[in-house]
Design a protein around this motif. Structure first.
Motif, PDB file in Angstrom:
ATOM      1  N   ASP A 159       0.736  -1.309   0.022  1.00 57.55           N
ATOM      2  CA  ASP A 159      -0.114  -0.027  -0.129  1.00 57.55           C
ATOM      3  C   ASP A 159       0.635   1.334  -0.004  1.00 57.55           C
ATOM      4  N   GLU A 160       1.930   1.467   0.698  1.00 58.70           N
ATOM      5  CA  GLU A 160       2.915   2.434   1.012  1.00 58.70           C
ATOM      6  C   GLU A 160       3.333   2.571  -0.375  1.00 58.70           C
ATOM      7  N   GLU A 165      14.875  -2.430  -2.396  1.00 59.09           N
ATOM      8  CA  GLU A 165      14.850  -2.110  -3.655  1.00 59.09           C
ATOM      9  C   GLU A 165      14.390  -0.401  -3.773  1.00 59.09           C
ATOM     10  N   VAL A 166      13.084  -0.361  -3.375  1.00 56.24           N
ATOM     11  CA  VAL A 166      12.442   1.033  -3.452  1.00 56.24           C
ATOM     12  C   VAL A 166      13.182   1.825  -2.430  1.00 56.24           C
ATOM     13  N   TYR A 167      13.394   1.530  -1.265  1.00 55.38           N
ATOM     14  CA  TYR A 167      14.101   2.308  -0.532  1.00 55.38           C
ATOM     15  C   TYR A 167      15.451   2.886  -1.246  1.00 55.38           C
ATOM     16  N   GLN A 168      16.186   2.308  -1.754  1.00 52.64           N
ATOM     17  CA  GLN A 168      17.547   2.712  -2.621  1.00 52.64           C
ATOM     18  C   GLN A 168      17.054   3.641  -3.683  1.00 52.64           C
ATOM     19  N   ALA A 169      15.975   3.484  -4.355  1.00 55.17           N
ATOM     20  CA  ALA A 169      15.279   4.504  -5.256  1.00 55.17           C
ATOM     21  C   ALA A 169      14.928   5.776  -4.721  1.00 55.17           C
ATOM     22  N   THR A 170      14.302   5.613  -3.450  1.00 51.68           N
ATOM     23  CA  THR A 170      13.946   6.993  -2.779  1.00 51.68           C
ATOM     24  C   THR A 170      14.730   7.658  -2.137  1.00 51.68           C
ATOM     25  N   ALA A 171      15.978   6.914  -1.578  1.00 53.07           N
ATOM     26  CA  ALA A 171      17.111   7.554  -1.019  1.00 53.07           C
ATOM     27  C   ALA A 171      17.882   8.461  -2.133  1.00 53.07           C
ATOM     28  N   ALA A 172      17.851   7.762  -3.419  1.00 48.47           N
ATOM     29  CA  ALA A 172      18.410   8.584  -4.482  1.00 48.47           C
ATOM     30  C   ALA A 172      17.812   9.824  -4.813  1.00 48.47           C
ATOM     31  N   ILE A 173      16.317   9.803  -5.046  1.00 48.45           N
ATOM     32  CA  ILE A 173      15.449  11.061  -5.406  1.00 48.45           C
ATOM     33  C   ILE A 173      15.527  12.115  -4.366  1.00 48.45           C
ATOM     34  N   TRP A 174      15.694  11.439  -2.973  1.00 48.35           N
ATOM     35  CA  TRP A 174      15.758  12.544  -1.915  1.00 48.35           C
ATOM     36  C   TRP A 174      17.156  13.140  -1.959  1.00 48.35           C
ATOM     37  N   ALA A 175      18.256  12.586  -2.762  1.00 41.24           N
ATOM     38  CA  ALA A 175      19.633  13.103  -2.618  1.00 41.24           C
ATOM     39  C   ALA A 175      19.574  14.071  -3.885  1.00 41.24           C
ATOM     40  N   TYR A 176      18.949  13.717  -4.731  1.00 42.91           N
ATOM     41  CA  TYR A 176      18.709  14.496  -6.089  1.00 42.91           C
ATOM     42  C   TYR A 176      18.170  15.933  -5.550  1.00 42.91           C
ATOM     43  N   ILE A 234       9.150  18.229  -1.170  1.00 41.80           N
ATOM     44  CA  ILE A 234       9.180  17.109  -1.641  1.00 41.80           C
ATOM     45  C   ILE A 234      10.345  16.260  -1.234  1.00 41.80           C
ATOM     46  N   SER A 235      11.106  16.871  -0.831  1.00 40.01           N
ATOM     47  CA  SER A 235      12.273  16.225   0.017  1.00 40.01           C
ATOM     48  C   SER A 235      12.078  15.415   1.232  1.00 40.01           C
ATOM     49  N   ARG A 236      11.091  16.189   2.091  1.00 39.94           N
ATOM     50  CA  ARG A 236      10.836  15.733   3.344  1.00 39.94           C
ATOM     51  C   ARG A 236       9.809  14.589   3.096  1.00 39.94           C
ATOM     52  N   GLU A 237       8.996  14.671   1.899  1.00 42.79           N
ATOM     53  CA  GLU A 237       8.340  13.532   1.713  1.00 42.79           C
ATOM     54  C   GLU A 237       9.005  12.266   1.278  1.00 42.79           C
ATOM     55  N   ALA A 238      10.105  12.405   0.585  1.00 39.20           N
ATOM     56  CA  ALA A 238      10.706  11.251   0.151  1.00 39.20           C
ATOM     57  C   ALA A 238      11.602  10.556   1.288  1.00 39.20           C
ATOM     58  N   ALA A 239      11.918  11.538   2.503  1.00 36.11           N
ATOM     59  CA  ALA A 239      12.700  10.937   3.748  1.00 36.11           C
ATOM     60  C   ALA A 239      11.305  10.287   4.385  1.00 36.11           C
ATOM     61  N   TYR A 240      10.298  10.644   4.372  1.00 34.18           N
ATOM     62  CA  TYR A 240       9.277  10.093   5.295  1.00 34.18           C
ATOM     63  C   TYR A 240       8.964   8.750   4.579  1.00 34.18           C
ATOM     64  N   PHE A 241       8.826   8.624   3.169  1.00 33.82           N
ATOM     65  CA  PHE A 241       8.642   7.344   2.563  1.00 33.82           C
ATOM     66  C   PHE A 241       9.617   6.264   2.854  1.00 33.82           C
ATOM     67  N   ALA A 242      11.028   6.816   2.599  1.00 37.22           N
ATOM     68  CA  ALA A 242      12.236   5.926   3.000  1.00 37.22           C
ATOM     69  C   ALA A 242      11.961   5.106   4.424  1.00 37.22           C
ATOM     70  N   ASN A 243      11.907   6.299   5.140  1.00 38.71           N
ATOM     71  CA  ASN A 243      11.772   5.766   6.678  1.00 38.71           C
ATOM     72  C   ASN A 243      10.451   4.581   7.041  1.00 38.71           C
ATOM     73  N   ASP A 290      10.906   1.080   8.614  1.00 40.30           N
ATOM     74  CA  ASP A 290      10.200   0.618   9.699  1.00 40.30           C
ATOM     75  C   ASP A 290       9.316  -0.588   9.437  1.00 40.30           C
ATOM     76  N   LEU A 291       8.791  -0.701   8.385  1.00 41.55           N
ATOM     77  CA  LEU A 291       8.146  -1.760   7.790  1.00 41.55           C
ATOM     78  C   LEU A 291       8.944  -3.327   7.713  1.00 41.55           C
ATOM     79  N   ASN A 292      10.206  -2.933   7.418  1.00 42.01           N
ATOM     80  CA  ASN A 292      11.130  -4.006   7.129  1.00 42.01           C
ATOM     81  C   ASN A 292      11.632  -4.375   8.591  1.00 42.01           C
ATOM     82  N   SER A 293      11.388  -3.441   9.559  1.00 42.51           N
ATOM     83  CA  SER A 293      11.761  -3.723  10.829  1.00 42.51           C
ATOM     84  C   SER A 293      10.749  -4.328  11.566  1.00 42.51           C
TER      85      SER A 293
END
Length: 262
Positions: free
Chosen positions: A11-12, A74-85, A110-119, A123-126
């Protein structure tokens, strides 16, 4: 029975991957003609999150947890990359190395939203399905600030001649700024167990305010799509902010349910 971590993860990713893709599109539309490299990077992120959406379609709520966790990574890595961009673009903008039609606050937003999604993915993987009571206020601060930002963007992207709508957007901006401050005040009132009734009331108050803003966004979206108001707001951006308000309402419902179980 479907694993709740799997259900929530999918869903996320479904919601936020589309948001990330649209962020890249909005940035690309805001750059000037000579900023070709930044536009090309944005387009690469659009393609990246489109591939994620295609891969997401192969999963179901009955998928193996380990497979979904690998996808989360995998999605985390993509999200971290767009956050850095996004942070790179913000830095270039703040140092006046580039000038574009992207507000610095929008890029930060929009960078705050990327950080939120990555976190959320971490969390879900934890094994963390939803925030605990003492984290609910912090998450509300995040979403309330997002809503306040939306009102500011709408107000600044409307044509100045749309005086009534500009005024309404300003009122929403003020109201949500006040809710952010109220949440910060409530967060400092310890211990959290004693604030549970106050927190329940606060969530209900938020729900009323977000529903009102959601309805305003819905009306604005319909008017923009019908070309009945003057603005620089892309129809997709209008729909984008509407969907985020709907998402916040869903999250408030989750918060309320978790408080009842606590």
């Amino acid at each position: 029975m479907a694993d709740p971590i799997v259900v929530r993860s999918l869903d996320e990713i479904k919601f936020w991957s589309r948001i990330m893709k649209e962020h890249a599109l909005f940035l690309s539309l805001g750059f000037t003609y000579e900023q070709k490299l930044l536009i090309a990077e944005a387009q690469q992120f659009i393609a990246l999150f489109e591939r994620i959406e295609e891969k997401l379609a192969r999963f179901t709520v009955n998928s193996e947890l380990s497979q979904v966790q690998a996808f989360n990574n995998e999605v985390y890595q993509a999200t971290a990359a767009i956050w850095a961009y996004k942070r790179k673009v913000l830095g270039l903008t703040l140092r006046c190395e580039i000038r574009s039609n992207n507000y610095p606050l929008l890029i930060d937003h929009i960078s705050r939203e990327a950080a939120y999604f990555a976190n959320r993915l971490k969390d879900l993987n934890s094994g963390i399905l939803a925030p605990k009571a003492d984290a609910i206020i912090e998450e509300n601060v995040f979403f309330l600030r997002i809503m306040a930002d939306h009102a500011k963007f709408i107000g600044h992207l409307l044509d100045p001649s749309e005086r009534k709508l500009v005024e309404q957007a300003g009122e929403f901006s003020h109201d949500f700024d006040q809710l952010v401050f109220q949440a910060i005040d409530l967060d400092s009132m310890q211990p959290q167990s004693e604030t549970k009734p106050l927190l329940s009331h606060f969530l209900n108050e938020n729900k009323v305010s977000v529903a009102s803003l959601r309805d305003f966004k819905k009306t604005a979206r319909e008017l923009i799509e019908a070309c009945r108001i003057k603005s620089n707001i892309h129809p997709l951006l209008a729909d984008h902010t509407f969907r985020e308000a709907e998402r916040f309402l869903e999250i408030i419902d989750l918060f309320e349910a978790s408080l009842k179980r606590a």
